[in-house]
Structure formats: C-alpha cells, structure tokens
Design a protein around this motif. Structure first.
Motif, PDB file in Angstrom:
ATOM      1  N   UNK A   1     -32.758  11.712 -11.248  1.00  0.00           N
ATOM      2  CA  UNK A   1     -33.030  11.852  -9.822  1.00  0.00           C
ATOM      3  C   UNK A   1     -31.977  11.182  -8.972  1.00  0.00           C
ATOM      4  N   UNK A   2     -30.731  11.152  -9.464  1.00  0.00           N
ATOM      5  CA  UNK A   2     -29.610  10.482  -8.803  1.00  0.00           C
ATOM      6  C   UNK A   2     -28.719  11.508  -8.116  1.00  0.00           C
ATOM      7  N   UNK A   3     -27.546  11.091  -7.663  1.00  0.00           N
ATOM      8  CA  UNK A   3     -26.533  12.009  -7.149  1.00  0.00           C
ATOM      9  C   UNK A   3     -25.196  11.663  -7.771  1.00  0.00           C
ATOM     10  N   UNK A   4     -24.309  12.645  -7.837  1.00  0.00           N
ATOM     11  CA  UNK A   4     -22.960  12.443  -8.379  1.00  0.00           C
ATOM     12  C   UNK A   4     -22.007  13.343  -7.615  1.00  0.00           C
ATOM     13  N   UNK A   5     -20.939  12.766  -7.056  1.00  0.00           N
ATOM     14  CA  UNK A   5     -19.952  13.530  -6.301  1.00  0.00           C
ATOM     15  C   UNK A   5     -18.552  13.150  -6.767  1.00  0.00           C
ATOM     16  N   UNK A   6     -17.685  14.149  -6.797  1.00  0.00           N
ATOM     17  CA  UNK A   6     -16.280  13.870  -7.060  1.00  0.00           C
ATOM     18  C   UNK A   6     -15.605  13.489  -5.750  1.00  0.00           C
ATOM     19  N   UNK A   7     -15.028  12.292  -5.725  1.00  0.00           N
ATOM     20  CA  UNK A   7     -14.279  11.797  -4.573  1.00  0.00           C
ATOM     21  C   UNK A   7     -12.869  11.489  -5.054  1.00  0.00           C
ATOM     22  N   UNK A   8     -11.950  12.431  -4.850  1.00  0.00           N
ATOM     23  CA  UNK A   8     -10.594  12.270  -5.364  1.00  0.00           C
ATOM     24  C   UNK A   8     -10.591  12.346  -6.873  1.00  0.00           C
TER      25      UNK A   8
ATOM     26  N   UNK B   1      -5.034   7.705   4.440  1.00  0.00           N
ATOM     27  CA  UNK B   1      -6.451   7.941   4.287  1.00  0.00           C
ATOM     28  C   UNK B   1      -7.225   7.207   5.374  1.00  0.00           C
ATOM     29  N   UNK B   2      -8.162   7.922   6.055  1.00  0.00           N
ATOM     30  CA  UNK B   2      -8.922   7.290   7.132  1.00  0.00           C
ATOM     31  C   UNK B   2      -9.913   6.273   6.581  1.00  0.00           C
ATOM     32  N   UNK B   3     -10.251   5.304   7.406  1.00  0.00           N
ATOM     33  CA  UNK B   3     -11.201   4.266   7.033  1.00  0.00           C
ATOM     34  C   UNK B   3     -12.482   4.471   7.831  1.00  0.00           C
ATOM     35  N   UNK B   4     -13.606   4.509   7.141  1.00  0.00           N
ATOM     36  CA  UNK B   4     -14.900   4.706   7.782  1.00  0.00           C
ATOM     37  C   UNK B   4     -15.477   3.368   8.228  1.00  0.00           C
TER      38      UNK B   4
ATOM     39  N   UNK C   1       0.843  -1.193   0.000  1.00  0.00           N
ATOM     40  CA  UNK C   1       0.000   0.000   0.000  1.00  0.00           C
ATOM     41  C   UNK C   1       0.880   1.246   0.000  1.00  0.00           C
ATOM     42  N   UNK C   2       0.504   2.242  -0.794  1.00  0.00           N
ATOM     43  CA  UNK C   2       1.303   3.458  -0.878  1.00  0.00           C
ATOM     44  C   UNK C   2       1.179   4.256   0.410  1.00  0.00           C
ATOM     45  N   UNK C   3       2.141   5.170   0.609  1.00  0.00           N
ATOM     46  CA  UNK C   3       2.106   6.014   1.803  1.00  0.00           C
ATOM     47  C   UNK C   3       0.863   6.882   1.826  1.00  0.00           C
ATOM     48  N   UNK C   4       0.440   7.426   0.626  1.00  0.00           N
ATOM     49  CA  UNK C   4      -0.737   8.274   0.569  1.00  0.00           C
ATOM     50  C   UNK C   4      -1.982   7.496   0.972  1.00  0.00           C
ATOM     51  N   UNK C   5      -2.084   6.248   0.489  1.00  0.00           N
ATOM     52  CA  UNK C   5      -3.255   5.457   0.836  1.00  0.00           C
ATOM     53  C   UNK C   5      -3.276   5.143   2.326  1.00  0.00           C
ATOM     54  N   UNK C   6      -2.112   4.904   2.894  1.00  0.00           N
ATOM     55  CA  UNK C   6      -2.046   4.570   4.314  1.00  0.00           C
ATOM     56  C   UNK C   6      -2.543   5.719   5.180  1.00  0.00           C
TER      57      UNK C   6
ATOM     58  N   UNK D   1     -14.020   2.061  -1.671  1.00  0.00           N
ATOM     59  CA  UNK D   1     -12.791   1.602  -1.010  1.00  0.00           C
ATOM     60  C   UNK D   1     -11.559   2.361  -1.496  1.00  0.00           C
ATOM     61  N   UNK D   2     -10.553   2.419  -0.657  1.00  0.00           N
ATOM     62  CA  UNK D   2      -9.277   3.019  -1.038  1.00  0.00           C
ATOM     63  C   UNK D   2      -8.707   2.264  -2.235  1.00  0.00           C
TER      64      UNK D   2
END
Length: 363
Positions: free
Chosen positions: A207-214, A8-11, A1-6, A288-289
C-alpha cells in the motif's frame, strides 16, 4: 556543485491552491482500484465495492472489472467499451507503456493473482500476456529455482530502463496478518516479456508508492514508520532513511493517493490510513539534489478533503517548473462508519467522490 545540479530548481513549499468537487455522475463507489493518465485523461480500472447481492452494511464486497475515463476539460466521466475479457481485480497495478497499459497482480476477491494483462489503448482491447524467465541473467542465477514474481497485491509497478530496454519494477506486496514480506524487487521486461529478479534491500511494505525521480526510485508508505527507501538505478544499491524525533516526519501511512512533481524531486500524497484512522491531509517528501536524506514537509491547505484510504490521485498537468502549477484528479476510496467501533469491513463505506486539485509550488 555541477552545472546540471545548479540548474535544478529547489522546492521551498507546496500548497493546495484550489480543489473542486466534480458533481457529475461517474463510476460506482469503490476503493483499491488502479488509475493511470493517458493523453491527458484519467482512467480507473477495477477495485472493490459493495457486494451486489448484499446490503451496504455487509462485510462482503465485489471485485470489479469495469474501465472508466475522466476528462479534466469537460469534467465528465464515461464508461469505456473494450474488447476481450477485462480482468476482475483490486489492489493491482496499471502501468502505461507507450500506447498500452500493463496490468499486473492484485486480488480477484478469492486469491492474489500473478497474471499479466495488456490493454491496447488504440483498439481498447484486453489480452493476457505470457511472460517467461529471462535467460543468461546473473540475477536469476542467484536463485536457482526462480520462477518469476509470483502472486501479489498492494505492490507498486514503476517504469525503468536498463541497457536500452524498458521494464516494470515491482516492489512490495501484502502478506498474511502479522507476516513480513521479503524486500526483494522484480522486473517484468518488455519486448519480449520476461521476469527477472532485480535486487534485494527494500523494506517490507504494501500500500505504498514508488516513483522514478531521475536515476533514483523513491519509495515510501505501506508501513507504520515513515522510512523512505531509495534505489539508485545506476549502481543498483539501496539506501534506507529512517526518522526519529530529531528529523520531522509524519506517521507512516498506507493505501493513499500520490503524484510526483518530478522537476522538484518531490512526491505528494493524499489520504490513506495511518493504521489508526483514515487521513484527509496532504504530505510531501523531497529528495535533495545529489541524494541525501529525503525531507518531509506538510502541504499548506485551507481546508482538508474528506478522509479516505484506498483512493487514487492521478497527475494530469505538471507545469511546476515553468508556471509553478500542477493538477491532479482524486477519485474514490473508503472510510469507516464513525458510529461503528473499530475498522471491520462491515463498517466500511465506499466513495465515488471526484476532486480536481491544483497545487502551487514556492521556488
């Protein structure tokens, strides 16, 4: 796993920590309005409501053009005074871009629209936007007669950036009864305003939703099944994730309120219709990450809010990464008269309820 991914918080879970009904006078009842947050305040524009010359039980509705502002600090609404002609629209989009808002599409009660309007938030002035077709575009050349996005309602509009230029990604639309909308997406580029065909591959939905996540745009809702579309902006490729009995997922739903907890790559939705009834619960979908199949989970809540569709939920605070808390404002919507059979427009009631909702997250 990359340092950046590490990093990132996990929900692990989402809970409705508290919700408060705001009892102060505000906008008239409505549904299918557009909402956005600017400088910590929530704005709503347009929507549909009871016809002014009919009784509340009439199947006829009015499409509105007013603009209102809600302060989460004073828990009060105020009607905004604007210059220029405010468009009369419902089922449209309103997207913040710097100190302005771009409003696109929707219906005026007679026909779906393809107009673009700009609201300057500094001067509170409305003006129409004239958008051309992006020249020298490989994407546009694949459709020789491309003339732009076309009229639509029930779509989403999401800010993206490519090659240093901002654009608004338009996905989905309503169609006639029993017809499927094509799965193409379009971009309205800014500075200058130009339309470009972006990509094909999304499922038909409205009638949906769309969000930019990263680097991804995540889309769900607007269909009877709970499939999730993910657009990888770096590669332009689409992934469609479907769910069966082995993968827990809620029923599909449409015209709900939604917010994104971006630190956790999670979208939280409230209300809407599951095509059989109106909903009053919250659901969450986490990407997921590193990608993979998005994971659904129910949101813990001690008490359901009223069942509503066509409502808005607007994020006003997201301290989930540091403090584990986020806040959103829910407004309006519509619901069926329980004494009536079926969901005819004559049985629909409109709401002017306002709720301030606090979410807590378990990391």
């Amino acid at each position: 796993m990359s340092r950046d991914r590490a990093k990132q918080p996990v929900l692990r879970g989402v809970e409705v920590k508290d919700f408060e009904e705001v009892g102060t006078a505000g906008p008239p009842p409505r549904s299918h309005h557009a909402s956005f947050c600017y400088n910590g305040q929530v704005f709503i524009h347009g929507g549909e409501s009871y016809a002014s010359k009919k009784s509340n039980n009439s199947a006829d509705t009015d499409v509105l053009a007013d603009l209102w502002c809600f302060s989460p600090l004073s828990l009060s609404w105020s009607r905004c005074s604007t210059q220029g002609e405010s468009p009369r629209l419902s089922r449209h989009s309103a997207t913040v871009n710097g100190d302005s808002v771009l409003v696109f599409g929707g219906t005026d009660g007679i026909a779906r629209r393809e107009d673009v309007y700009l609201l300057d938030l500094a001067s509170m002035t409305w003006s129409p936007v004239s958008a051309g077709i992006r020249g020298n575009s490989r994407r546009n050349r694949t459709t020789s007669k491309y003339t732009g996005c076309g009229s639509r309602s029930g779509h989403t509009a999401t800010i993206i950036q490519e090659e240093g230029r901002k654009g608004i990604l338009i996905i989905g639309r309503e169609t006639g009864q029993g017809r499927k909308a094509p799965g193409e997406s379009h971009v309205l580029w800014t500075n200058p305003y130009e339309w470009e065909l972006h990509s094909s591959g999304a499922e038909s939905r409205s009638g949906h939703c769309a969000f930019r996540l990263g680097s991804r745009v995540v889309i769900f809702g607007g269909r009877k099944d709970p499939c999730v579309d993910v657009l990888d902006l770096s590669s332009g490729s689409w992934s469609i994730f479907r769910y069966d009995a082995d993968r827990a997922a809620p029923k599909g739903r449409a015209f709900f309120g939604s917010v994104a907890l971006r630190s956790f790559r999670t979208i939280v939705a409230y209300g809407g219709t599951d095509f059989d009834r109106d909903c009053g619960d919250f659901i969450a979908c986490t990407v997921p990450i590193g990608g993979g199949t998005p994971v659904w989970q129910s949101v813990k809540q001690k008490k359901n809010l009223p069942c509503r569709s066509g409502c808005s939920m607007t994020l006003v605070q997201d301290d989930t990464e540091a403090e584990g808390i986020a806040k959103a404002v829910i407004f309006g919507g519509e619901y069926s008269d329980k004494s009536a059979q079926g969901r005819l427009r004559s049985h629909v009631k409109f709401s002017s309820d306002t709720f301030l909702v606090s979410f807590s997250v378990e990391k």
